[in-house]
Design a protein around this motif. Structure first.
Motif, PDB file in Angstrom:
ATOM      1  N   GLY B  42       0.847  -1.214   0.090  1.00  0.00           N
ATOM      2  CA  GLY B  42       0.095  -0.017  -0.050  1.00  0.00           C
ATOM      3  C   GLY B  42       0.899   1.136  -0.250  1.00  0.00           C
ATOM      4  N   VAL B  43       0.668   1.903   0.961  1.00  0.00           N
ATOM      5  CA  VAL B  43       1.405   3.601   0.953  1.00  0.00           C
ATOM      6  C   VAL B  43       2.802   3.067   1.502  1.00  0.00           C
ATOM      7  CG1 VAL B  43       1.211   5.637   1.803  1.00  0.00           C
ATOM      8  CG2 VAL B  43      -0.974   4.398   1.446  1.00  0.00           C
ATOM      9  N   PRO B  44       3.825   3.620   0.893  1.00  0.00           N
ATOM     10  CA  PRO B  44       5.127   3.576   1.542  1.00  0.00           C
ATOM     11  C   PRO B  44       5.415   4.675   2.354  1.00  0.00           C
ATOM     12  CG  PRO B  44       5.454   4.296  -0.683  1.00  0.00           C
ATOM     13  CD  PRO B  44       3.752   3.760  -0.339  1.00  0.00           C
ATOM     14  N   PHE B  45       6.188   4.668   3.388  1.00  0.00           N
ATOM     15  CA  PHE B  45       6.622   5.986   4.324  1.00  0.00           C
ATOM     16  C   PHE B  45       7.117   6.910   3.466  1.00  0.00           C
ATOM     17  CE2 PHE B  45       9.396   8.714   6.892  1.00  0.00           C
ATOM     18  CZ  PHE B  45       8.786   8.678   7.762  1.00  0.00           C
ATOM     19  N   PRO B  46       6.727   8.472   3.494  1.00  0.00           N
ATOM     20  CA  PRO B  46       7.182   9.361   2.584  1.00  0.00           C
ATOM     21  C   PRO B  46       8.427   9.776   2.702  1.00  0.00           C
ATOM     22  CG  PRO B  46       5.687  10.188   4.370  1.00  0.00           C
ATOM     23  CD  PRO B  46       5.824   8.726   4.459  1.00  0.00           C
ATOM     24  N   SER B  47       9.317   9.105   2.441  1.00  0.00           N
ATOM     25  CA  SER B  47      10.886   9.153   2.445  1.00  0.00           C
ATOM     26  C   SER B  47      11.198  10.050   1.403  1.00  0.00           C
ATOM     27  CB  SER B  47      11.637   7.921   2.751  1.00  0.00           C
ATOM     28  OG  SER B  47      11.855   7.257   1.475  1.00  0.00           O
ATOM     29  N   LEU B  48      12.403  10.731   1.373  1.00  0.00           N
ATOM     30  CA  LEU B  48      12.946  11.522   0.238  1.00  0.00           C
ATOM     31  C   LEU B  48      13.188  10.688  -1.002  1.00  0.00           C
ATOM     32  CD1 LEU B  48      15.735  13.516   2.059  1.00  0.00           C
ATOM     33  CD2 LEU B  48      13.792  14.280   1.232  1.00  0.00           C
ATOM     34  N   ASP B  49      13.526   9.406  -0.823  1.00  0.00           N
ATOM     35  CA  ASP B  49      13.619   8.825  -2.325  1.00  0.00           C
ATOM     36  C   ASP B  49      12.093   8.509  -2.697  1.00  0.00           C
ATOM     37  OD1 ASP B  49      16.229   8.596  -1.945  1.00  0.00           O
ATOM     38  OD2 ASP B  49      16.430   6.703  -1.308  1.00  0.00           O
ATOM     39  N   VAL B  50      11.071   8.230  -1.934  1.00  0.00           N
ATOM     40  CA  VAL B  50       9.677   7.913  -2.444  1.00  0.00           C
ATOM     41  C   VAL B  50       9.373   9.131  -3.268  1.00  0.00           C
ATOM     42  CG1 VAL B  50       7.507   7.169  -1.836  1.00  0.00           C
ATOM     43  CG2 VAL B  50       9.449   6.024  -0.774  1.00  0.00           C
ATOM     44  N   LEU B  51       9.485  10.248  -2.327  1.00  0.00           N
ATOM     45  CA  LEU B  51       8.943  11.587  -2.827  1.00  0.00           C
ATOM     46  C   LEU B  51       9.668  11.880  -4.171  1.00  0.00           C
ATOM     47  CD1 LEU B  51       8.501  13.678   0.565  1.00  0.00           C
ATOM     48  CD2 LEU B  51       6.823  12.480  -0.890  1.00  0.00           C
ATOM     49  N   HIS B  52      10.751  11.610  -4.161  1.00  0.00           N
ATOM     50  CA  HIS B  52      11.828  12.040  -5.558  1.00  0.00           C
ATOM     51  C   HIS B  52      10.891  11.280  -6.562  1.00  0.00           C
ATOM     52  CE1 HIS B  52      15.034  12.920  -8.031  1.00  0.00           C
ATOM     53  NE2 HIS B  52      14.880  11.498  -8.469  1.00  0.00           N
ATOM     54  N   GLU B  53      10.431  10.096  -6.358  1.00  0.00           N
ATOM     55  CA  GLU B  53      10.086   9.261  -7.546  1.00  0.00           C
ATOM     56  C   GLU B  53       8.769   9.969  -7.969  1.00  0.00           C
ATOM     57  OE1 GLU B  53       8.758   4.646  -7.663  1.00  0.00           O
ATOM     58  OE2 GLU B  53      10.708   5.124  -6.704  1.00  0.00           O
ATOM     59  N   ALA B  54       7.983  10.679  -7.073  1.00  0.00           N
ATOM     60  CA  ALA B  54       6.751  11.361  -7.357  1.00  0.00           C
ATOM     61  C   ALA B  54       7.060  12.480  -8.030  1.00  0.00           C
ATOM     62  CB  ALA B  54       5.756  11.309  -6.202  1.00  0.00           C
ATOM     63  N   CYS B  55       8.243  13.156  -7.600  1.00  0.00           N
ATOM     64  CA  CYS B  55       8.463  14.739  -7.976  1.00  0.00           C
ATOM     65  C   CYS B  55       9.820  14.752  -8.013  1.00  0.00           C
ATOM     66  CB  CYS B  55       7.823  15.634  -6.974  1.00  0.00           C
ATOM     67  SG  CYS B  55       8.293  17.241  -7.175  1.00  0.00           S
ATOM     68  N   PRO B  56      10.616  14.975  -9.298  1.00  0.00           N
ATOM     69  CA  PRO B  56      11.993  14.766  -9.558  1.00  0.00           C
ATOM     70  C   PRO B  56      12.452  16.004  -8.694  1.00  0.00           C
ATOM     71  CG  PRO B  56      10.826  14.355 -11.290  1.00  0.00           C
ATOM     72  CD  PRO B  56       9.711  14.823 -10.562  1.00  0.00           C
ATOM     73  N   GLN B  57      11.719  17.342  -8.431  1.00  0.00           N
ATOM     74  CA  GLN B  57      12.370  18.232  -7.909  1.00  0.00           C
ATOM     75  C   GLN B  57      12.652  17.911  -6.527  1.00  0.00           C
ATOM     76  OE1 GLN B  57      13.351  20.929  -8.959  1.00  0.00           O
ATOM     77  NE2 GLN B  57      11.908  22.349 -10.051  1.00  0.00           N
ATOM     78  N   ILE B  58      12.128  16.912  -5.802  1.00  0.00           N
ATOM     79  CA  ILE B  58      12.551  16.574  -4.248  1.00  0.00           C
ATOM     80  C   ILE B  58      14.014  16.013  -4.239  1.00  0.00           C
ATOM     81  CG2 ILE B  58      11.892  15.411  -2.388  1.00  0.00           C
ATOM     82  CD1 ILE B  58       9.824  17.358  -2.534  1.00  0.00           C
ATOM     83  N   ALA B  59      14.870  16.224  -3.385  1.00  0.00           N
ATOM     84  CA  ALA B  59      16.218  15.702  -3.562  1.00  0.00           C
ATOM     85  C   ALA B  59      16.110  14.213  -3.073  1.00  0.00           C
ATOM     86  CB  ALA B  59      17.134  16.452  -2.596  1.00  0.00           C
ATOM     87  N   GLN B  60      17.030  13.502  -3.589  1.00  0.00           N
ATOM     88  CA  GLN B  60      17.087  12.031  -2.956  1.00  0.00           C
ATOM     89  C   GLN B  60      17.990  12.079  -1.773  1.00  0.00           C
ATOM     90  OE1 GLN B  60      18.443  10.515  -6.951  1.00  0.00           O
ATOM     91  NE2 GLN B  60      17.205   8.442  -6.067  1.00  0.00           N
TER      92      GLN B  60
END
Lengths: 344, 340
Positions: B42-60
């Motif tokens: 289901g929903v993964p923890f909103p870590s930087l890597d996961v968020l980066h995948e959704a929005c490339p502007q976010i740093a890894q």
């Protein structure tokens, strides 16, 4: 009257972070309890004015919490006053800078402490020489001086010992020798004998009186013990809640206590031993007397001399001059504290 | 994916896509592309890597560590410019102590060390134990490495005391200084010892002795600072008041009253400092500190059980020697303070 050695003028001490601002409330008439409740500041001393004469023992007496230890620490500014003046030979101590203050503590005032406060890692001789060491006096001179005073207080032969090896009474003798070695003409004694056994305490009181006859220092003595106060005092100051309740010659306070607080205080005193003939005597009347007495004799001595006979009277004579006379009935009446009624 | 909708809802889609994903393939991408599911469902923890995948502007996450590294490396020349000259004497001291301990003939050095143990402890038992320990180490050919370890400890402990006691005094004088330094001491005590080494390795070359010298001092200086501060604060207030009443200056009070009365506590701190520098000198062999630690390390790396164990026992012997000697000295100071 000569100029007092130390004069306190309107001295106030308020404990708390903003003590100076609190003075306005106090001057406007706020009391100790309201100050604590409304402003969380503690009124330590209020409006203290005392004259301490040169060569006299001024005893400040009060129960614990009355501010007596706070008061003595103002004289050498171990505690800073909030308001008021401390005049030493007419010069305001509160205006002194740090260097002048250290000079004053080194040369003009010495101090004896309740818990002795000797340096545990130094010998008795080194402890006694502390004051001169601080002044930068060279070793042979200061140790000779310390040696002299140790001998004077009866510690000849103990120079090489450490404080922990001595009894309490002997440690306080070192404390007194340390104060005397500084050659200051004012000696502050903060409950100096309170930590000692009663017998040793009496010894030390006698030692102090004996030294005082010879040295004529100006001594400020703090105590909570009225017997001790009456024995030592030339001038007695009674403190309560940081204020002076009564001050004066001890005999006068005993015979005329200013308020119920002091009356309570003096009730348990052995008056015959404390009161002296001069305080009870009356002008000469035309009456033949059984003998002559000295004005400084205690009533106790006179009772012993009369064998308990109350119908006699004695002439009070000093240096061949007749000062007055004392009737044994007056004497007996003086032994009863004021406020004690005849009926049960 | 899970968080793309969130960015869409916030109206940030355009901003996100403006970046364009040109970062190299990360481990997370690799796993995702191979179809591995990283647990949770289901929903993964909103870590930087996961968020980066959704929005490339976010740093890894790896950008964070990389930025830290870059920042440190950027500061490095300036840091070196200041730290190098300041710490250079430490290298000289360590090197010359090492040279001294290894080049003075044993028949001069050993008696001198045994006499030192006697002079400090004034205890026959301790001195005899020290002599026997050195003999034992000598017989099994570990004397030279043990002396290397000892020389490092001497230098580092001396420097810790020279720096630590004044810092402790400053702390005891002022609440503000104490409040400032205490967290630093806590940090130094709680940081795992290996973590000290990481920035030090970047700053200095592994061939420089000051590298391990600094690591040891940072670790070992804490107790002497703490106990100096404590010792001075514990000095009887009545005695301090007496010192004031007799008009002592700050300096007179420090030298005639506070330091002598705090000495037992300071000595306890020195004892702790010695023991902690011994602990650290073993770990410091990872960064080229010579001595018994090197042998322990060899035992671990090459699985040479005997070599490692013998060196380990040698370290224990050194520890006992140093502890007994400094404790005996402490007891002597204590006795003098209480006068029998």
């Amino acid at each position: 009257m000569s100029m007092p050695k130390i004069a306190l003028r309107g001295l106030y001490k308020i404990f708390g972070p903003d003590d100076a601002a609190m003075m306005a409330h106090i001057r406007a008439g706020m009391g100790k309890t309201e100050l604590l409740e409304q402003h969380k500041h503690v009124l330590g001393l209020q409006d203290i004015s005392v004259d301490m004469q040169p060569g006299e023992i001024t005893v400040v007496m009060g129960l614990s919490g009355s501010g007596k230890s706070t008061l003595i620490r103002h004289l050498n500014r171990l505690i800073e006053p909030t308001a008021g003046e401390i005049l030493l030979d007419g010069e305001d101590v509160t205006a002194l800078g740090p260097d002048a203050l250290r000079q004053l503590r080194q040369k003009r005032m010495s101090m004896v402490f309740q818990k002795f406060a000797l340096l545990p890692h130094r010998t008795v001789l080194q402890n006694a020489a502390t004051a001169l060491e601080v002044q930068g006096v060279d070793r042979p001179t200061r140790e000779a001086e310390a040696q002299k005073w140790l001998k004077r207080v009866g510690l000849d032969g103990y120079e090489g010992r450490y404080p922990a090896q001595l009894s309490g009474g002997m440690q306080q003798r070192v404390g007194i020798a340390r104060a005397l070695t500084s050659n200051a003409d004012i000696m502050l004694m903060d409950e100096a004998f309170s930590a000692l056994d009663p017998l040793i305490r009496t010894d030390m009181q006698n030692l102090l009186l004996e030294l005082q006859v010879e040295l004529q220092k100006t001594i400020v003595f703090i105590t909570h013990d009225l017997d001790e106060a009456l024995k030592l005092a030339d001038h007695l100051v009674i403190l309560k809640d940081g204020a002076v309740v009564q001050q004066g010659e001890p005999q006068g306070i005993l015979l005329a206590p200013a308020d119920p607080y002091i009356e309570d205080f003096v009730r348990d005193i052995n008056r015959a031993r404390v009161l002296r003939v001069r305080s009870v005597m009356e002008p000469v009347q035309d009456r033949s007397c059984a003998g002559d007495v000295d004005p400084d004799d205690t009533l106790e001595a006179l009772i012993a001399r009369s064998g308990g006979e109350t119908s006699l009277c004695y002439r009070v004579v000093k240096n061949g001059e007749i000062l007055g006379q004392i009737d044994m009935r007056d004497l007996v009446r003086a032994l009863v504290p004021r406020g004690v009624t005849g009926t049960h | 994916m899970a968080y793309e909708g969130v960015f869409d809802a916030l109206g940030l889609r355009a901003w996100c896509d403006a970046a364009g994903d040109n970062a190299p393939l990360s481990m997370a991408d690799l796993l995702a592309s191979t179809g591995a599911e990283n647990g949770g469902g289901g929903v993964p923890f909103p870590s930087l890597d996961v968020l980066h995948e959704a929005c490339p502007q976010i740093a890894q996450t790896r950008d964070v560590t990389a930025a830290l590294e870059d920042g440190f490396l950027a500061m490095r020349p300036e840091l070196k410019l200041v730290l190098d000259p300041v710490t250079q004497p430490l290298s000289w001291m360590l090197d010359s102590a090492l040279w001294f301990f290894t080049s003075v003939p044993w028949w001069v050095l050993l008696p001198a060390l045994i006499y030192l143990a006697w002079a400090v402890s004034r205890s026959r038992g301790v001195t005899l134990f020290v002599a026997l320990s050195f003999l034992g180490l000598g017989v099994i050919d570990h004397l030279e490495v043990a002396l290397e370890t000892l020389s490092i400890i001497f230098v580092c402990t001396s420097i810790s005391v020279v720096l630590g006691v004044p810092i402790g005094i400053a702390m005891s004088r002022s609440k503000a200084v104490q409040r400032g330094i205490l967290p630093v001491l806590d940090l130094l005590q709680t940081l795992p010892t290996f973590v000290y080494l990481i920035p030090l390795i970047f700053l200095f070359s592994v061939t420089e002795s000051k590298l391990y010298g600094i690591a040891i001092i940072l670790y070992a200086i804490v107790p002497v600072i703490r106990l100096t501060d404590l010792g001075i604060r514990l000095v009887d207030r009545d005695v301090i008041e007496a010192a004031d009443a007799f008009g002592m200056s700050q300096r007179q009070k420090l030298w005639k009253v506070q330091l002598p009365l705090a000495l037992p506590n300071i000595m306890a701190g020195v004892n702790q400092t010695i023991m902690m520098s011994l602990a650290m000198v073993v770990i410091a062999s990872l960064v080229s500190a010579p001595g018994l630690g090197v042998l322990v390390l060899r035992g671990i790396r090459n699985l040479e059980l005997g070599v490692g164990l013998v060196a380990g026992i040698g370290i224990v012997l050194l520890a006992v020697i140093l502890d007994r000697t400094s404790k005996a000295a402490l007891a002597r100071v204590d006795r003098a303070g209480k006068a029998e």
